[in-house]
Design an enzyme around this catalytic site. Structure first.
Site, short mmCIF file in Angstrom:
data_model
loop_
_atom_site.label_atom_id
_atom_site.label_comp_id
_atom_site.label_asym_id
_atom_site.label_seq_id
_atom_site.Cartn_x
_atom_site.Cartn_y
_atom_site.Cartn_z
N CYS A 123 -43.50 31.38 59.41
CA CYS A 123 -44.27 30.48 58.63
C CYS A 123 -43.49 30.43 57.27
O CYS A 123 -43.70 29.09 56.70
CB CYS A 123 -45.58 30.64 58.27
SG CYS A 123 -46.55 31.17 59.97
N HIS B 200 -50.52 28.80 50.77
CA HIS B 200 -50.15 28.72 52.13
C HIS B 200 -51.27 28.08 52.99
O HIS B 200 -51.21 27.51 53.88
CB HIS B 200 -49.76 30.39 52.42
CG HIS B 200 -49.55 30.62 53.82
ND1 HIS B 200 -48.63 30.08 54.39
CD2 HIS B 200 -50.12 31.37 54.69
CE1 HIS B 200 -48.24 30.45 55.54
NE2 HIS B 200 -49.32 31.16 55.80
N HIS C 251 -50.55 23.02 60.39
CA HIS C 251 -49.44 23.91 60.17
C HIS C 251 -48.06 23.80 60.86
O HIS C 251 -48.08 23.89 62.15
CB HIS C 251 -50.04 25.22 60.63
CG HIS C 251 -49.35 26.28 60.00
ND1 HIS C 251 -48.17 26.33 59.33
CD2 HIS C 251 -49.66 27.91 59.96
CE1 HIS C 251 -47.56 27.66 59.06
NE2 HIS C 251 -48.47 28.37 59.48
#
Length: 903
Positions: free
Chosen positions: A174, A309, A349
């Site tokens: 990520c 995040h 995401h």
């Protein structure tokens, strides 16, 4: 050590429901949620969805963030065969498009970067398309390896653009793309790269990782990232890509680049042995934050916004908030809260490109000085002690806080394998670049009243789509400066074979011109290429002779164009010893009725004045990159042609022409010149008995002759010619040039000509005297003496030009006299004939029409040179309209559609 900031000068993105940065910004500001159910074109939700994730092979989420047209691509644009495209990962395809769009957004023509140490740093961590290929061995081909290895996502960009800097794909899950930003900045700071393309990409074509993450407990059942909220229960998977162009600030300012925001510093680290491979480490997060702000030379207490995040997990969000609160409290005044948010609440995401999506969001936020809302926040997560933290969730669109210091923001991205990254951004503020137009206040006020828009494409349909895109963009953004729009298309785009140019005065006029062009109507000021222009034409400069002069010729250019003005003033200075009245006073008298108008018609002034105007025009065209492959002048015009070709210096050329004019002015009046519609042989027969008084002065065409000589003899000859049915037309001249009348001045002129230093021409030059390409004879005084007396062989010169393959002619002079004559010398429909000035048409209008015509015929223009004298800035404009078609694996087997068979 102190390091200069890195400028973000361009960006491109494709996120769910946002096909470019402008659409992404609108989505953010409007607080839109881009999550949808998984399209049937990706996979059948019924086969994989089940709320009970204890069942094998099932996911508890039917949701995701998806792009349109991931199965479509324009391989022709990128020089890739359809066969290779078929097995090429759509992630590679998308990055090619985004790289092109980001470079266009930055106003960086890719060809100008070829061969430079431009670095490419791409975050990528998935290979769904390869899973589809692997379903059937028949899908494997020569291109499967290069089409699906993750490193090629970066390497293909370097190959296509011919970049020589570092090229790497980064996989830290990520955090991949934000780690890529960190590595790119390091490369720029150490001088390894001069410019960097940085980004990340993720395309979801297989359900199996969604199943795996659901089985691991990461997925939100309702498909929403409820970041910081009490209902946080995981995230939703999305796809997309983002790419930014980075450049050291000093270079960006020197190049006049538009800057979104600055990267002040960054840091990366690792969780080490945390509570589990995928469990975050709060101490490591604190450490990466402190390192980033230390590297940026920024106190954490100054930070006003953090793009977190923020995936929306019950465990991850509180750990991230605690680490942020601990670090951002340092040096922060009580009550001075830092806003926090997460783009994942809008678009899900993205995984590998999640960090670059956050960076693009914050860069746009700093650029527009607004902070967009974070969504799905109703009740604070009870594990986040907001009452003890200097953090507040951004719930509405608000202006950026007004502070005495620069706006500072941070972006965090954490990989689920433990690689953490944080980047510190700042607004640009008010840097003080030295503008390229810096000079006297008068020079700074120069402005061109008319502008030239240039559009081009690799195919005609793409060009038509581009024209339509610009029309819609200008309709939506009437506030744009037409000068900035045209500047951006001139210097900030590649120029392809299918071309269109528009001469325009305002944004409103330009929109109207594009609108009628879209309708297929003929539109004034719009110039189109008649064919696919691939071969650059050879250009001939034709320099006009006497008789073209008029008061105020070139005045509009003199008052608004610095290069032209400087050349004309240079000529005036050199001519001071030779002229009683300063040249500019003769050209541009204070009052139009001033006696200087008659001065201009005296050959002592006419010749240097025409020379100076033509020299200034030539220098102007050359500063725009319009340079001749051959030059030719008519009589006086040949002196300018010779100067431009380097036969003699400007000083010597002006000395020669000024003294030539003086010596001719001193000759007795009484001579004349007459234009005739007759052949050379007919005229020679009639004037044979007048050889001591009359001569052929010019052969301008097959049936266009000028005779010159003593007045009484001319009258007799004209009577004879009219009796033969030949039309005659006396010319308004002060003397009988190119005739026996000139002979008394030849000896003195020869003495002057012998003082001149001659050189071989650097550019081929066609001689008036012979009508052929000149040889060594032009470097002698005798040639220029003969030039005074011999006829101007213009027709033969035009024939020579045609024989040499020239069909593009630009007249350098106050009036387009030679173009009409030139057309008579060549076959009908042969040649493109362009004037510099054509009174009474506005000078800029004519210059730009001719420049536009040169552009659409395929000539390479120096657009930086064209715009160098004016204050301009790059603006956001439509990017290239790729002509996409479907390229996808045929995944039919036994009549059943397999996974990922996008339709």
């Amino acid at each position: 050590m102190d390091r200069e900031p890195i400028a973000i000068i361009g960006m491109g993105c494709r996120f769910p429901e946002a096909k470019n940065p402008q659409a992404f910004w609108e989505l953010l500001c409007n607080g839109r949620d881009a999550i949808t159910e998984v399209p049937a074109s990706r996979w059948d939700n019924k086969l994989f969805y089940d709320p009970d994730i204890s069942k094998p092979g099932k996911t508890n989420s039917r949701w995701g963030g998806f792009l349109e047209q991931v199965d479509e691509f324009d391989p022709q644009f990128f020089g890739i065969s359809p066969r290779e495209t078929q097995t090429m990962d759509p992630q590679q395809r998308l990055l090619l498009e985004l790289a092109w769009e980001a470079l266009e957004d930055a106003g960086q023509p890719p060809e100008a970067l070829a061969g430079t140490p431009t670095g490419v740093f791409m975050g990528v961590s998935s290979f769904d398309y390869y899973e589809l290929i692997a379903q059937n061995p028949i899908n494997f081909s020569t291109y499967t390896g290069t089409g699906n290895l993750n490193c090629i996502n970066a390497n293909r960009l370097s190959y296509f653009f011919d970049f020589y800097g570092p090229s790497m794909a980064i996989d830290t899950a990520c955090s991949s793309s934000l780690v890529a930003v960190h590595l790119a900045c390091q490369s720029l700071w150490c001088g390894e790269s001069s410019l960097a393309l940085v980004g990340g990409v993720h395309i979801v074509t297989s359900p199996w990782m969604s199943v795996a993450y659901a089985q691991g407990g990461f997925m939100a059942a309702d498909g929403r990232c409820k970041t910081f909220d009490a209902k946080a229960d995981g995230y939703v998977r999305s796809e997309g890509g983002g790419l930014v162009i980075l450049k050291p600030l000093s270079q960006a300012l020197a190049n006049g680049d538009r800057i979104y925001a600055l990267v002040k510093g960054s840091a990366i680290n690792q969780d080490g042995r945390s509570n589990g491979l995928t469990a975050p480490n709060p101490l490591a997060q604190e450490a990466v934050l402190r390192a980033a702000y230390q590297n940026a030379r920024v106190s954490p207490g100054q930070v006003q916004y953090i793009e977190t995040h923020g995936t929306g997990t019950k465990l991850g969000d509180p750990i991230e908030m605690t680490a942020l609160g601990t670090v951002l409290s340092e040096g922060r005044a009580p009550g001075d809260y830092c806003a926090i948010g997460s783009a994942k609440t809008n678009i899900g995401h993205l995984e590998a490109p999640a960090g670059i999506a956050g960076l693009i969001k914050v860069a746009l936020s700093l650029y527009y000085r607004q902070i967009p809302p974070s969504l799905h926040f109703t009740d604070p997560n009870p594990y986040i002690k907001f009452d003890k933290l200097p953090l507040r969730v951004q719930e509405t669109l608000t202006p950026w806080p007004e502070k005495s210091t620069l706006a500072i923001a941070g972006v965090s991205s954490f990989g689920f394998g433990g690689t953490n990254s944080h980047v510190v951004l700042a607004e640009v503020g008010n840097p003080s670049p030295t503008p390229p137009w810096e000079g006297s206040p008068k020079e700074q006020r120069l402005e061109r009243p008319i502008h030239l828009l240039t559009l081009s494409a690799k195919t005609q349909p793409a060009l038509e789509e581009l024209v339509s895109g610009y029309e819609n963009h200008l309709k939506k953004h009437p506030e744009l400066s037409v000068g900035d729009v045209c500047y951006t298309t001139n210097v900030g785009r590649s120029h392809f074979p299918y071309r269109l140019a528009v001469v325009t005065k305002s944004t409103q006029q330009l929109e109207e011109q594009l609108r009628t062009t879209v309708k297929g109507e003929e539109t004034p000021g719009v110039l189109k290429s008649q064919k696919n222009v691939r071969k650059r034409p050879k250009l001939a400069f034709l320099f006009t002779g006497q008789g073209s002069q008029y008061v105020n010729m070139g005045r509009e250019l003199y008052e608004t164009q610095l290069t032209f003005r400087q050349a004309l003033e240079q000529c005036e200075e050199i001519l001071r010893p030779y002229l009683k009245h300063p040249l500019l006073e003769v050209l541009y008298p204070q009052e139009a009725q001033n006696s200087n108008s008659s001065l201009l018609d005296q050959t002592a002034y006419t010749q240097p004045a025409v020379f100076a105007i033509e020299y200034a025009l030539a220098k102007l065209w050359e500063s725009w990159g319009v340079k001749p492959k051959v030059v030719m002048g008519h009589s006086v015009g040949e002196y300018v042609a010779a100067t431009v070709a380097g036969v003699f210096s400007l000083e010597d050329g002006l000395k020669l022409i000024a003294l030539r004019g003086q010596l001719m002015q001193q000759l007795p009046a009484g001579g004349g010149m007459v234009s005739l519609l007759a052949s050379e042989s007919q005229v020679r027969q009639v004037i044979a008995n007048y050889s001591s008084q009359i001569a052929i002065a010019a052969i301008n065409g097959p049936e266009s002759i000028v005779i010159s000589g003593v007045g009484e003899a001319l009258a007799e000859v004209c009577s004879k010619l009219e009796a033969m049915g030949i039309k005659t037309k006396p010319l308004q001249v002060s003397h009988a040039f190119h005739s026996p009348v000139m002979e008394p001045m030849l000896a003195e002129f020869e003495a002057v000509a012998k003082e001149i230093t001659y050189h071989q021409p650097r550019i081929p030059l066609i001689s008036n005297v012979t009508g052929k390409l000149v040889t060594d004879e032009i470097t002698t005084a005798q040639y220029w003496v003969s030039h005074v007396r011999e006829p101007v062989r213009f027709a033969q010169s035009m024939t020579t030009l045609q024989e040499e393959g020239y069909e593009l002619f630009l007249e350098i002079g106050p009036k387009p006299i030679l173009l009409g004559m030139g057309r008579q010398c060549l076959p009908e429909d042969v040649g493109v004939w362009l004037p510099s000035l054509r009174p009474p048409k506005q000078e800029w209008q004519q210059m730009l029409e001719s420049l536009g015509q040169l552009y659409v015929t395929g000539m390479k223009i120096d657009w930086l040179g064209f715009n160098q004298d004016y204050p301009r800035q790059k603006v956001t404009l439509p990017t290239y309209p790729f002509q996409r078609q479907r390229y996808w694996l045929d995944l039919q087997e036994n009549g059943h559609k397999l996974l990922g068979a996008i339709s």
